[in-house]
Design a protein around this motif. Structure first.
Motif, PDB file in Angstrom:
ATOM      1  N   GLY A 195       0.808  -1.222   0.000  1.00 51.10           N
ATOM      2  CA  GLY A 195       0.000   0.000   0.000  1.00 51.10           C
ATOM      3  C   GLY A 195       0.835   1.263   0.000  1.00 51.10           C
ATOM      4  O   GLY A 195       0.323   2.357  -0.253  1.00 51.10           O
ATOM      5  N   ARG A 247       3.555   3.364  -4.866  1.00 56.85           N
ATOM      6  CA  ARG A 247       2.668   3.966  -5.875  1.00 56.85           C
ATOM      7  C   ARG A 247       3.352   3.920  -7.231  1.00 56.85           C
ATOM      8  O   ARG A 247       4.510   4.329  -7.355  1.00 56.85           O
ATOM      9  N   LEU A 285     -10.320  -1.272 -14.186  1.00 59.39           N
ATOM     10  CA  LEU A 285      -9.828   0.100 -14.050  1.00 59.39           C
ATOM     11  C   LEU A 285      -9.790   0.817 -15.393  1.00 59.39           C
ATOM     12  O   LEU A 285      -9.494   0.216 -16.423  1.00 59.39           O
ATOM     13  N   ASP A 292      -8.961   6.254 -12.954  1.00 51.93           N
ATOM     14  CA  ASP A 292      -8.554   5.520 -11.738  1.00 51.93           C
ATOM     15  C   ASP A 292      -7.049   5.639 -11.535  1.00 51.93           C
ATOM     16  O   ASP A 292      -6.536   5.428 -10.433  1.00 51.93           O
ATOM     17  N   LEU A 332      -1.419   4.541  -9.106  1.00 44.98           N
ATOM     18  CA  LEU A 332      -2.173   3.550  -8.328  1.00 44.98           C
ATOM     19  C   LEU A 332      -1.220   2.871  -7.348  1.00 44.98           C
ATOM     20  O   LEU A 332      -0.023   2.777  -7.598  1.00 44.98           O
ATOM     21  N   THR A 333      -1.786   2.375  -6.254  1.00 38.86           N
ATOM     22  CA  THR A 333      -0.924   1.645  -5.318  1.00 38.86           C
ATOM     23  C   THR A 333      -0.644   0.257  -5.869  1.00 38.86           C
ATOM     24  O   THR A 333      -1.449  -0.313  -6.621  1.00 38.86           O
ATOM     25  N   GLU A 368      -0.755  -2.288  -4.155  1.00 39.04           N
ATOM     26  CA  GLU A 368      -1.788  -3.129  -3.535  1.00 39.04           C
ATOM     27  C   GLU A 368      -2.936  -3.340  -4.524  1.00 39.04           C
ATOM     28  O   GLU A 368      -3.461  -4.428  -4.670  1.00 39.04           O
ATOM     29  N   ARG A 369      -3.295  -2.283  -5.227  1.00 35.63           N
ATOM     30  CA  ARG A 369      -4.393  -2.355  -6.195  1.00 35.63           C
ATOM     31  C   ARG A 369      -3.950  -3.023  -7.498  1.00 35.63           C
ATOM     32  O   ARG A 369      -4.717  -3.723  -8.150  1.00 35.63           O
ATOM     33  N   LEU A 370      -2.704  -2.798  -7.853  1.00 34.67           N
ATOM     34  CA  LEU A 370      -2.237  -3.265  -9.159  1.00 34.67           C
ATOM     35  C   LEU A 370      -1.730  -4.702  -9.157  1.00 34.67           C
ATOM     36  O   LEU A 370      -1.700  -5.354 -10.202  1.00 34.67           O
TER      37      LEU A 370
END
Lengths: 270, 156
Positions: A222, A225, A247, A252, A256-257, A259-261
């Motif tokens: 997290g 980035r 996304l 978006d 992006l972090t 964590e998201r990717l």
């Protein structure tokens, strides 16, 4: 969706294929933006491309774009001379939100033209340097001649207490700097992984390798980035050209972090 | 003896040796001596006998290849905390690249034949050393593969 007219004020040649353009709005109203955002830059009669903003988000001034000539619209933009008018839509997308790193360490890792989208974040940190602990910039370029913002890199290191480490992929004998891949620098620098904000921008393969190193050092997903590059067209999440599964990178992202990717970055189909 | 004592004190702090049994480090230090190179000085040349393993303490070493046209390329650089040369481990023990100091450089130089003998005599020593050399080789190979992609090039 209607582009605002901007006039090219000045052009600086950064490398053999990259220039930095300063643009002023013809209506006199400056374009406010956050570090990490991009605009759709329109060469009238030619086409439109997404270009990250490379100027300072904390000092009001011209709109600054650093552009590499990769043909098509970018060639027109790079070859333009002061006085030419372009259309500008935006700014679009998410930002680095680098102020989240206040009170801790900031590690910025970038390669090639990826330094340009990070320059606003660096300038934002420098504007409040005392709010951050250790700040490190790790930068990889193709050759010594491809190093962007060389004078600024030295100034940031000399005057602003940033640890700047540069490496190149290859060099001729006589080069006194480093040769190697940017990931090799990560193990050499000091930061507190639990209190570090990592900003990464560059080719996706490079970013994946950097993330692996950062995770080995203990930086949480997290707190990493990444700026994703996809084929942005509309800039407002309608056309789907920049879709990455659920996304739309233009709204978006691009920042992006990890964590998201993480679930998306290693799927070939995406 | 002073030199060996100094090397024994230094080696545990070097990333290559960090965490290694102090007795083993002391044992290996018997093969080592300190060396210094001025900016531009050559450590070794392609084709020469690969008889030394360098543990860089200070400065920078450029690993280079010579081109027939008279030019050359720097393939890699090694800074303080890194190591130079693993060909002392691999027959026929000949350097395959050149190495030049990019700045004033200090290193601990291990005699390759001495190290090989210690490894042959005690496989535990050999395995401990080999694991560390393998990590260095792996990291360099991974970085070289990524650079082969020319990720920052116009076509990337």
């Amino acid at each position: 969706m209607v582009p605002r007219p901007f006039r090219l004020l000045s052009k600086r040649h950064d490398t053999h294929d990259t220039v930095t353009l300063e643009l002023e709005p013809t209506d006199g109203v400056p374009l406010a933006f956050k570090a990490g955002q991009f605009t759709m830059l329109h060469a009238f009669g030619i086409g439109e491309v997404p270009i990250s903003i490379s100027g300072s988000p904390v000092v009001e001034g011209p709109l600054v774009h650093t552009i590499r000539n990769v043909g098509g619209v970018t060639r027109t933009l790079v070859e333009a001379e002061p006085g030419v008018e372009f259309g500008v839509r935006g700014p679009f997308g998410t930002s680095w939100d680098v102020s989240d790193g206040k009170g801790g360490d900031v590690v910025i890792i970038t390669g090639g033209i990826g330094l340009a989208p990070l320059r606003p974040a660096i300038l934002e940190v420098l504007a409040e340097r005392d709010q951050y602990d250790r700040v490190t910039l790790l930068y990889g370029a193709r050759t010594p001649d491809d190093i962007l913002f060389g004078d600024e890199l030295r100034r940031w290191a000399d005057l602003n207490g940033i640890a700047v480490e540069v490496t190149v992929d290859s060099a001729a004998p006589g080069w006194k700097g480093r040769v190697g891949f940017v990931t090799q620098l990560i193990s050499r620098v000091s930061f507190d992984p639990a209190h570090t904000l990592a900003l990464v921008c560059g080719p996706e393969v490079m970013m994946r390798a950097c993330v692996t190193e950062l995770r080995q050092r203990g930086v949480p997903a997290g707190a990493m980035r990444l700026s994703m590059e996809r084929s942005m067209k509309c800039g407002i999440g309608l056309c789907g050209h920049c879709q990455l599964r659920e996304l739309f990178i233009c709204v978006d992202g691009p920042v992006l972090t990890y964590e998201r990717l993480a679930p998306l970055m290693q799927k070939w189909e995406l | 003896m002073d030199t060996i004592k100094e090397i024994k004190d230094y080696l545990p702090e070097h990333p290559f040796f960090k965490g290694l049994d102090p007795d083993l480090i002391a044992f290996l230090a018997g093969c080592a001596h300190n060396v210094h190179f001025k900016d531009g000085e050559i450590l070794f040349k392609e084709g020469g006998n690969a008889d030394t393993f360098y543990v860089v303490r200070k400065g920078r070493v450029a690993i280079q290849v010579h081109h027939p046209a008279g030019g050359g390329s720097i393939l890699d650089t090694v800074d303080a905390g890194g190591v130079v040369g693993w060909t002392w481990l691999i027959p026929p023990y000949k350097w395959i690249f050149d190495a030049t100091a990019s700045e004033d450089t200090s290193a601990v130089a291990f005699d390759g034949a001495c190290l090989r003998k210690k490894c042959e005599d005690d496989p535990a020593v050999g395995y401990a050393l080999m694991k560390r050399v393998t990590v260095v080789m792996y990291e360099r190979l991974e970085a070289a593969r990524l650079r082969l992609l020319d990720l920052y090039g116009a076509g990337a």
